[in-house]
Enzyme design. Structure first.
Site, PDB file in Angstrom:
ATOM      1  N   ARG A  78     -30.030  -3.817   6.773  1.00  0.00           N
ATOM      2  CA  ARG A  78     -30.247  -4.103   5.399  1.00  0.00           C
ATOM      3  C   ARG A  78     -30.600  -5.597   5.182  1.00  0.00           C
ATOM      4  O   ARG A  78     -30.400  -6.245   4.138  1.00  0.00           O
ATOM      5  CB  ARG A  78     -28.843  -4.130   4.529  1.00  0.00           C
TER       6      ARG A  78
ATOM      7  N   GLY B 282     -23.939 -17.336   2.278  1.00  0.00           N
ATOM      8  CA  GLY B 282     -24.211 -15.880   1.607  1.00  0.00           C
ATOM      9  C   GLY B 282     -25.719 -15.033   1.832  1.00  0.00           C
ATOM     10  O   GLY B 282     -25.676 -14.174   2.028  1.00  0.00           O
TER      11      GLY B 282
ATOM     12  N   SER C 216     -22.055 -22.390  -1.675  1.00  0.00           N
ATOM     13  CA  SER C 216     -22.261 -23.155  -2.922  1.00  0.00           C
ATOM     14  C   SER C 216     -20.853 -22.958  -4.062  1.00  0.00           C
ATOM     15  O   SER C 216     -20.246 -21.656  -3.506  1.00  0.00           O
ATOM     16  CB  SER C 216     -23.290 -23.286  -3.500  1.00  0.00           C
TER      17      SER C 216
ATOM     18  N   ASP D 165     -23.239 -26.485  -9.389  1.00  0.00           N
ATOM     19  CA  ASP D 165     -23.463 -26.643 -10.863  1.00  0.00           C
ATOM     20  C   ASP D 165     -21.953 -26.758 -11.487  1.00  0.00           C
ATOM     21  O   ASP D 165     -21.125 -26.634 -11.074  1.00  0.00           O
ATOM     22  CB  ASP D 165     -24.099 -25.394 -11.406  1.00  0.00           C
TER      23      ASP D 165
ATOM     24  N   ARG E 208     -31.140 -18.010   4.304  1.00  0.00           N
ATOM     25  CA  ARG E 208     -30.434 -19.279   4.300  1.00  0.00           C
ATOM     26  C   ARG E 208     -29.921 -19.311   5.994  1.00  0.00           C
ATOM     27  O   ARG E 208     -30.222 -20.048   6.940  1.00  0.00           O
ATOM     28  CB  ARG E 208     -29.521 -19.564   3.689  1.00  0.00           C
TER      29      ARG E 208
ATOM     30  N   ARG F  31     -17.148 -20.223   6.319  1.00  0.00           N
ATOM     31  CA  ARG F  31     -18.239 -20.155   5.534  1.00  0.00           C
ATOM     32  C   ARG F  31     -18.798 -21.283   4.700  1.00  0.00           C
ATOM     33  O   ARG F  31     -18.142 -22.470   4.719  1.00  0.00           O
ATOM     34  CB  ARG F  31     -17.406 -19.298   4.176  1.00  0.00           C
TER      35      ARG F  31
ATOM     36  N   ARG G 180     -30.450 -29.793  -3.730  1.00  0.00           N
ATOM     37  CA  ARG G 180     -29.665 -28.986  -3.107  1.00  0.00           C
ATOM     38  C   ARG G 180     -30.001 -28.910  -1.495  1.00  0.00           C
ATOM     39  O   ARG G 180     -29.052 -28.853  -0.955  1.00  0.00           O
ATOM     40  CB  ARG G 180     -30.232 -27.549  -3.587  1.00  0.00           C
TER      41      ARG G 180
HETATM   42  N1  HPA Z   1     -19.313 -19.139 -10.319  1.00  0.00           N
HETATM   43  C1  HPA Z   1     -19.261 -18.311  -8.852  1.00  0.00           C
HETATM   44  N2  HPA Z   1     -19.944 -18.838  -7.876  1.00  0.00           N
HETATM   45  C2  HPA Z   1     -20.500 -19.807  -7.589  1.00  0.00           C
HETATM   46  C3  HPA Z   1     -21.104 -20.406  -9.035  1.00  0.00           C
HETATM   47  C4  HPA Z   1     -20.147 -20.118 -10.151  1.00  0.00           C
HETATM   48  O1  HPA Z   1     -20.495 -20.638 -11.447  1.00  0.00           O
HETATM   49  N3  HPA Z   1     -21.908 -21.530  -8.780  1.00  0.00           N
HETATM   50  C5  HPA Z   1     -22.034 -21.437  -7.291  1.00  0.00           C
HETATM   51  N4  HPA Z   1     -21.318 -20.227  -6.798  1.00  0.00           N
END
Ligand code: HPA
Length: 235
Positions: free
Chosen positions: A44, A21, A91, A205, A25, A88, A218
């Site tokens: 951009r 994303g 996370s 998470d 990175r 892709r 991470r």
């Molecule tokens: N929501 C959406 N996208 C994410 C999240 C989440 O909690 N954690 C990492 N990417």
């Protein structure tokens, strides 16, 4: 020819593009893992690079956050730059504590609350799925590296903030165990324009408990995911 969002020359991208994303990175991946990487686009500040990995040409470019952003970049890469494979690397948040922090998750399918695929599909429910060959290559590569992965259905949410609390129960009941924000869009773009796509994610998470990976964790889980994605990308 440049597009509205990519100012690379024709042929500047390899057939396979790894897509995180975050533009920084993408830069870090190019500098850490690719040889002879050159920046090929910077519109951009969404950076893209092409270099080689283990002697094979490979690109990395960011797709930004959310289905609209990811759809723009993947469409232009496939349609205008002839990209054939998109992986892709991202996370995700786990919907239940049964999924552990730092786990690797490969998205076989992507459910969504976005309407984009209904717009594409006469208002019916499109099953956004990974390309089987790419999916299998990712799974096989992880196995070769002795890494545990979960393969399943993800939820590509339009809202990062404000997902309805009962939605976590619904997702969990339907065996959709992680949330991210792009793959339902990317999988349908790939289908629409005739390319292949798959996604590999690390769990950053646990949504119901608020548990999250430390910066150090991470890094480790990111490296685990990158090793799988890079070796799969050149097969
Ligand atoms: N929501 C959406 N996208 C994410 C999240 C989440 O909690 N954690 C990492 N990417």
């Amino acid at each position: 020819m440049a597009t509205p969002h990519i100012n690379a020359k024709d042929g500047a991208f390899a057939e396979t593009v790894l897509m995180p994303g975050d533009p920084l990175r993408a830069q870090m991946i190019a500098e850490t893992f690719l040889e002879g990487a050159e920046q090929v686009t910077n519109v951009r500040n969404v950076f893209g690079y092409t270099g080689t990995y283990k002697g094979k040409r490979l690109s990395v470019m960011a797709h930004g956050m959310g289905i609209p952003s990811a759809s723009i970049y993947t469409t232009e890469l496939i349609k205008d730059y002839g990209v054939k494979n998109i992986i892709r690397i991202g996370s995700c948040g786990a919907v239940t504590p049964n999924i552990k922090l730092r786990e690797l998750f490969i998205a076989m399918g992507a459910s969504t609350d976005s309407k984009v695929n209904r717009m594409r599909f006469n208002d019916h429910d499109y099953a956004a799925i990974a390309d089987y060959t790419l999916l299998r290559t990712l799974v096989d590569t992880a196995a070769e590296q002795g890494k545990k992965v979960t393969v399943g259905n993800v939820f590509s949410a339009d809202l990062f903030y404000g997902v309805q609390p009962n939605m976590l129960d619904v997702l969990s009941k339907m065996q959709v165990n992680v949330i991210e924000m792009e793959l339902a869009g990317i999988y349908a773009v790939a289908a629409q324009y005739g390319a292949r796509a798959a996604g590999i994610l690390t769990v950053s998470d646990i949504i119901p408990t608020g548990e999250a990976t430390s910066a150090e964790e991470r890094q480790t889980s990111f490296r685990d995911m990158m090793e799988v994605a890079l070796d799969a990308a050149i097969k």
